[in-house]
Design a protein around this motif. Sequence first.
Motif, mmCIF file in Angstrom:
data_model
loop_
_atom_site.group_PDB
_atom_site.id
_atom_site.type_symbol
_atom_site.label_atom_id
_atom_site.label_comp_id
_atom_site.label_asym_id
_atom_site.label_seq_id
_atom_site.Cartn_x
_atom_site.Cartn_y
_atom_site.Cartn_z
ATOM 1 N N VAL A 185 -30.947 9.417 -21.063
ATOM 2 C CA VAL A 185 -29.938 9.657 -20.039
ATOM 3 C C VAL A 185 -28.753 8.710 -20.180
ATOM 4 N N GLU A 298 -33.856 13.497 -19.820
ATOM 5 C CA GLU A 298 -33.853 14.694 -18.985
ATOM 6 C C GLU A 298 -35.116 15.519 -19.257
ATOM 7 N N GLY A 365 -27.463 16.659 -14.266
ATOM 8 C CA GLY A 365 -27.076 15.776 -15.357
ATOM 9 C C GLY A 365 -25.741 16.048 -16.010
#
Length: 754
Positions: A185, A298, A365
């Motif tokens: 991430v 993710e 995201g």
Amino acid sequence: MADTYAPGELDAARAEAQRLTSRILELREAYYENDAAIASDQEYDGLMHRLEEIEHLFPELQGQDSPTQTVGGRAQTLFDPVVHAERMLSLDNVFSIPEFLAWAARVERDSARSVHYLCELKIDGLAINLRFENGVLVTAATRGDGVVGEDVTENIAYVPGIPKRLAGTGHPPLVEVRGEVFFPVEAFRELNAGQAASGERIFANPRNAASGSLRQKAEGKNQAQLALMHARLSRLRMLVHGLGAWQNPPVASQSEMYELLAGWGLPTSTHYRVVHEATDAAGFIDHYGEHRASVEHEIDGIVVKVDELALHQELGATSRAPRWAIAYKYPPEEVNTKLLDIVVSVGRTGRATPFAVMEKVRVSGSEVRQATLHNQDVVKAKGVLIGDTVVLRKAGDVIPEVLGPVVELRDGTEREFVMPTNCPECGTPLAPAKEGDVDLRCPNARSCPAQVRGRVEHIGSRGALDIEALGEVSAAALTQPTVPAEPPLPTEAGLFGLTIDDLLPIGVVVRDAETGLPKEDEDGSLRMRTPFRRNPSAAEKKQGLTGPQPSSSALTLLAEIERAKSSPLWRLLVALSIRHVGPVAARALGNYFGSLDAIRSASREQLAEVEGVGGVIADALIDWFDVDWHRDIVDQWERDGVQFSTPGHPGPGAAAAAGGVLAGLTVVATGSLEGFTREEAQEAILAAGGKSASSVSKKTDFVAAGPGAGSKLAKAEALGLRIIDAEGFRKLLAEGPAAFEDAPAPEPEESPAE
């Protein structure tokens, strides 16, 4: 079931199956070839489910080319092909705990003994296959179509944590390890921040970024570009999640295998757990559903597998997915944002699609400001008004989707969307393609600028002719320039006749990246770009050059167009934008017929019987060539030097007629045959006058099997078919079946598998 349906019911089922197949192929083409999602996961899954129902009721409607029998992905062409020793399958999905428990109940019933479950995170990344021979990394390949992937070995060397040589001892002669390449991430955020700072494209999500990063070519890059490429690759990570080929592994379970692979220095996840009950696996699913943000990468769900490896063999697999594993997909995140406008875009196929334009918002995201609304009926069904606060989510955590309005927040300034009656690009009245269609299309396929632009961009794409410098910007400049008034390419017919004099005058309007509106200069005139010309340098002026000079993009484009004239036939077929004819079908057609003339003169039956084609694609080919301006494109390309034939190809049936050594024989090539890619093996069979089949049956004469042959080899053994290795395959191609007349054929098992 052939004796249980009423008169006429089979015809109705066949018609519905054809409609479903056509739509599914269209969605697959958009998603896998054009990186475009024109429908939600739910719509796609619903279409597949309905087609499976029909084929279950009427088995005679299920052909080998049915979408229910094939994996949706496909190998692309930027890198060399790699044949996996074992197929890389997809996973079936469930979306609720009751669905998951029903799957577990079936597993336990079919296993007839105690089952342990391995639960692990479903990483949102790019599937990769690492092949080790005697402990040494030989190739790294993407999944592709499950059988053939792309060779990314050179790039994988820059991804930290992947050993070039395994640690420890006891390495098998051949092992394939499957895993997922992804951006953590934080690394993804840093990447996008760097992209934004340098004015480059922002990646929509970590998976796209991982795929785009790993599938870069070093060729043609300067030192600075190579440094950036390697820096991006160094931010990637990989985690192992399974096995491919490994004969007789010295462990009894998936979890023990993870421990062994970790001891060999391979990166394995620490976020997995083995449980004894399906309800405990459901608890694992619930836990990470609440703590997704705590993971360093993710995730889009949980994968639950049967831990015992012996049960993997017993439970088996369908043509697309193993029965011993399932993916639980979490409900996507939902956020609120403002719907600023609904605009209509016309695509390559003429479909007029409303798009929601929203205030930028972060969801799952990534930042989102646009989402497809599919058609005017969907806009009405969702009940959204322009100016609404709307609920946005990512379907499958990938595709932005507007769920509906927050009615309580309306203040009276909202207004209804009105679907235009005319094409926003060319003014032609919009209409359904056929009676009953919900989607509206622009019927001006020949000269609608939006459709021509889309087709020209498609011609330059990797899946078609792979023409460098012919991307979105160039396609727009060639088909919709402001200066001169008439674009160089009113249709794609003139692409291969372009000259430098056609390119130099082109000017295009600069548009705002956020709004899409034209930008103006201080004097109020439209701001223009001239992508194919530049001012002369000081050195050139000293040499007497004063007028505009060709840009590097112009020179590259013309050189690439010239190179593309001798592209393989299958690439040219893809470039023609024939409905449903993607790389897989195009390869099959090119290999079998050898020339476009042979394809055009073939009957529907001859086209449909080609392995990997079938009736839907055969109809699409015939319909395409029935259109006069389609034929004009082919004729103009040929006049401009495009070669629509494969040099040395004997033509359909010619090899057999001329006494090819495999005339009248059906051969299946499976596994990794030394000296042949899958395509080369198929082409060699065809060149020798034989039929190259993808499935084993009683009608198969020879099975050429290499490492990783899997179920096809097992079925061939059960049927008592003649099985040969790579050396035998070469002998068969050279001498024909006579080379094996002295060797006894194997006896079939008592109960051959059908």
